[in-house]
Design a protein around this motif. Structure first.
Motif, PDB file in Angstrom:
ATOM      1  N   UNK A  13       0.447  36.382  64.571  1.00 19.00           N
ATOM      2  CA  UNK A  13       0.761  35.470  65.673  1.00 19.00           C
ATOM      3  C   UNK A  13       1.134  36.190  66.964  1.00 19.00           C
ATOM      4  N   UNK A  14       1.835  37.320  66.837  1.00 19.57           N
ATOM      5  CA  UNK A  14       2.430  37.917  68.030  1.00 19.57           C
ATOM      6  C   UNK A  14       1.961  39.342  68.337  1.00 19.57           C
ATOM      7  N   UNK A  15       1.303  39.998  67.395  1.00 20.63           N
ATOM      8  CA  UNK A  15       0.865  41.377  67.635  1.00 20.63           C
ATOM      9  C   UNK A  15      -0.641  41.461  67.853  1.00 20.63           C
ATOM     10  N   UNK A  16      -1.413  40.808  66.997  1.00 25.53           N
ATOM     11  CA  UNK A  16      -2.876  40.853  67.130  1.00 25.53           C
ATOM     12  C   UNK A  16      -3.312  40.172  68.429  1.00 25.53           C
ATOM     13  N   UNK A  17      -4.272  40.754  69.137  1.00 22.66           N
ATOM     14  CA  UNK A  17      -4.747  40.137  70.380  1.00 22.66           C
ATOM     15  C   UNK A  17      -5.601  38.906  70.090  1.00 22.66           C
ATOM     16  N   UNK A  18      -5.742  38.008  71.056  1.00 20.36           N
ATOM     17  CA  UNK A  18      -6.605  36.843  70.846  1.00 20.36           C
ATOM     18  C   UNK A  18      -8.073  37.254  70.763  1.00 20.36           C
ATOM     19  N   UNK A  19      -8.842  36.448  70.063  1.00 15.37           N
ATOM     20  CA  UNK A  19     -10.279  36.688  69.943  1.00 15.37           C
ATOM     21  C   UNK A  19     -10.956  36.420  71.280  1.00 15.37           C
ATOM     22  N   UNK A  20     -11.984  37.201  71.594  1.00 12.62           N
ATOM     23  CA  UNK A  20     -12.624  37.066  72.910  1.00 12.62           C
ATOM     24  C   UNK A  20     -13.332  35.731  73.085  1.00 12.62           C
ATOM     25  N   UNK A  21     -13.733  35.080  71.993  1.00  8.18           N
ATOM     26  CA  UNK A  21     -14.427  33.790  72.082  1.00  8.18           C
ATOM     27  C   UNK A  21     -13.579  32.646  71.548  1.00  8.18           C
ATOM     28  N   UNK A  22     -12.933  32.843  70.406  1.00 10.68           N
ATOM     29  CA  UNK A  22     -12.155  31.777  69.780  1.00 10.68           C
ATOM     30  C   UNK A  22     -10.714  31.721  70.269  1.00 10.68           C
ATOM     31  N   UNK A  23     -10.314  32.719  71.069  1.00  7.82           N
ATOM     32  CA  UNK A  23      -8.965  32.802  71.620  1.00  7.82           C
ATOM     33  C   UNK A  23      -7.938  32.772  70.489  1.00  7.82           C
ATOM     34  N   UNK A  24      -6.862  31.986  70.618  1.00 10.29           N
ATOM     35  CA  UNK A  24      -5.809  31.975  69.604  1.00 10.29           C
ATOM     36  C   UNK A  24      -6.192  31.164  68.373  1.00 10.29           C
ATOM     37  N   UNK A  25      -7.245  30.363  68.466  1.00  6.62           N
ATOM     38  CA  UNK A  25      -7.652  29.550  67.321  1.00  6.62           C
ATOM     39  C   UNK A  25      -8.089  30.377  66.125  1.00  6.62           C
ATOM     40  N   UNK A  26      -8.465  31.631  66.361  1.00 13.46           N
ATOM     41  CA  UNK A  26      -8.953  32.461  65.263  1.00 13.46           C
ATOM     42  C   UNK A  26      -7.826  32.880  64.331  1.00 13.46           C
ATOM     43  N   UNK A  27      -6.563  32.701  64.729  1.00 11.33           N
ATOM     44  CA  UNK A  27      -5.446  33.236  63.951  1.00 11.33           C
ATOM     45  C   UNK A  27      -5.315  32.590  62.576  1.00 11.33           C
ATOM     46  N   UNK A  28      -5.885  31.417  62.392  1.00  9.75           N
ATOM     47  CA  UNK A  28      -5.881  30.807  61.065  1.00  9.75           C
ATOM     48  C   UNK A  28      -6.697  31.641  60.073  1.00  9.75           C
ATOM     49  N   UNK A  29      -7.538  32.495  60.611  1.00  9.87           N
ATOM     50  CA  UNK A  29      -8.319  33.460  59.825  1.00  9.87           C
ATOM     51  C   UNK A  29      -7.420  34.264  58.883  1.00  9.87           C
ATOM     52  N   UNK A  30      -6.189  34.578  59.337  1.00  6.55           N
ATOM     53  CA  UNK A  30      -5.289  35.422  58.554  1.00  6.55           C
ATOM     54  C   UNK A  30      -4.712  34.705  57.336  1.00  6.55           C
ATOM     55  N   UNK A  31      -4.840  33.414  57.283  1.00  5.99           N
ATOM     56  CA  UNK A  31      -4.486  32.655  56.082  1.00  5.99           C
ATOM     57  C   UNK A  31      -5.741  32.310  55.303  1.00  5.99           C
ATOM     58  N   UNK A  32      -6.793  31.942  56.017  1.00  7.86           N
ATOM     59  CA  UNK A  32      -8.030  31.493  55.378  1.00  7.86           C
ATOM     60  C   UNK A  32      -8.691  32.600  54.550  1.00  7.86           C
ATOM     61  N   UNK A  33      -8.853  33.773  55.123  1.00  6.12           N
ATOM     62  CA  UNK A  33      -9.576  34.843  54.444  1.00  6.12           C
ATOM     63  C   UNK A  33      -8.838  35.368  53.210  1.00  6.12           C
ATOM     64  N   UNK A  34      -7.535  35.694  53.292  1.00  3.92           N
ATOM     65  CA  UNK A  34      -6.849  36.128  52.066  1.00  3.92           C
ATOM     66  C   UNK A  34      -6.866  35.063  50.968  1.00  3.92           C
ATOM     67  N   UNK A  35      -6.746  33.796  51.356  1.00  2.00           N
ATOM     68  CA  UNK A  35      -6.788  32.720  50.362  1.00  2.00           C
ATOM     69  C   UNK A  35      -8.168  32.640  49.717  1.00  2.00           C
ATOM     70  N   UNK A  36      -9.208  32.802  50.517  1.00  2.00           N
ATOM     71  CA  UNK A  36     -10.569  32.760  49.976  1.00  2.00           C
ATOM     72  C   UNK A  36     -10.812  33.913  49.007  1.00  2.00           C
ATOM     73  N   UNK A  37     -10.387  35.109  49.388  1.00  2.00           N
ATOM     74  CA  UNK A  37     -10.550  36.251  48.490  1.00  2.00           C
ATOM     75  C   UNK A  37      -9.768  36.044  47.199  1.00  2.00           C
ATOM     76  N   UNK A  38      -8.565  35.511  47.299  1.00  2.00           N
ATOM     77  CA  UNK A  38      -7.754  35.290  46.109  1.00  2.00           C
ATOM     78  C   UNK A  38      -8.346  34.191  45.224  1.00  2.00           C
TER      79      UNK A  38
END
Length: 250
Positions: A44-69
């Motif tokens: 939320x506070x360290x990673x920079x925003x995505x150049x296209x998705x801006x801050x909306x991409x941050x849900x990626x950090x929950x979505x991807x680990x959950x998908x792998x698990x």
């Protein structure tokens, strides 16, 4: 006998496993929550925003680990089930069935966060995309394993029947993994590649790694806690369980 083999042999004893799970489940939970908390903060506070998705991409950090698990837990459940079917190890039956609710939870989170992510990206909450559809089928498989296990009164027969479903269902995992390669898909391809170039800025990677480690630690705690509870239910009435519950030697 090899000391490691002897340790695993002793761990199959219900009282020994109970002591092991009681000790280490809390460590898995605690470390997992601590690591995930740092991962979420970094996302939320360290990673920079995505150049296209801006801050909306941050849900990626929950979505991807959950998908792998969701995939990893199903594979582990099938391994435990196969060992239980071949060698009739009761502890593996317990561990396999303990995997199912946890994996179903990760799969549900994957689908929910994917829908939230997909709404602004695709303009819809749900699309019958190959990756989404196969992940939904995985959730149904998890629910099938859980339902079958609880539909049969004999715990060992129930675990064997549900374990067989898990073993058959493992064939779905490579389909989910390569669905974006085999078919035209709205879902983006792999962002992180273990063997090859990744399509993600290096500054965005550390929070993902923290979340991947945290979810695995939390899973260990949850697995041990659920397996311990099932082990105690199966052994209820035994002298060691009575002693554990009352603090008095039976």
């Amino acid at each position: 006998m090899n000391p490691l083999v002897l340790w695993f042999h002793k761990l199959g004893s219900p009282p020994t496993f109970d002591r092991f799970a009681a000790r280490w489940a809390r460590w898995g939970y605690g470390l997992g929550l601590l690591v995930m908390a740092w991962g979420i903060y970094s996302a939320l506070f360290v990673a920079p925003p995505h150049r296209e998705q801006l801050d909306g991409f941050r849900i990626f950090y929950i979505h991807v680990p959950s998908a792998w698990m969701s995939l990893a837990v199903f594979a582990l459940m099938a391994v435990y089930a196969a060992i239980a079917l071949v060698w009739r190890i009761k502890l593996c039956e317990i561990l396999a069935m303990a995997c199912a609710p946890i994996g179903a939870g990760f799969t549900l989170i994957t689908l929910a966060t994917g829908s939230i992510w997909g709404k602004p990206m695709w303009g819809t909450w749900w699309e019958w995309d190959p990756r989404l559809t196969t992940e939904l089928i995985l959730l149904f498989l998890y629910l099938g394993v859980i339902g079958l296990y609880h539909a049969i009164d004999d715990r060992r027969a129930a675990a064997r029947a549900a374990g067989l479903l898990a073993i058959v269902g493992v064939a779905l995992l490579p389909v989910i993994r390569y669905s974006v390669v085999w078919w035209n898909s709205l879902h983006q391809g792999s962002t992180i590649n273990m063997f090859g170039p990744s399509h993600m800025d290096p500054s965005m990677v550390p929070p993902l790694i923290w979340m991947l480690v945290g979810t695995k630690l939390w899973f260990v705690g949850a697995l041990l806690a659920r397996a311990r509870a099932d082990n105690l239910r199966r052994e209820s009435g035994k002298a060691w369980v009575t002693e554990l519950a009352t603090g008095k030697r039976a």
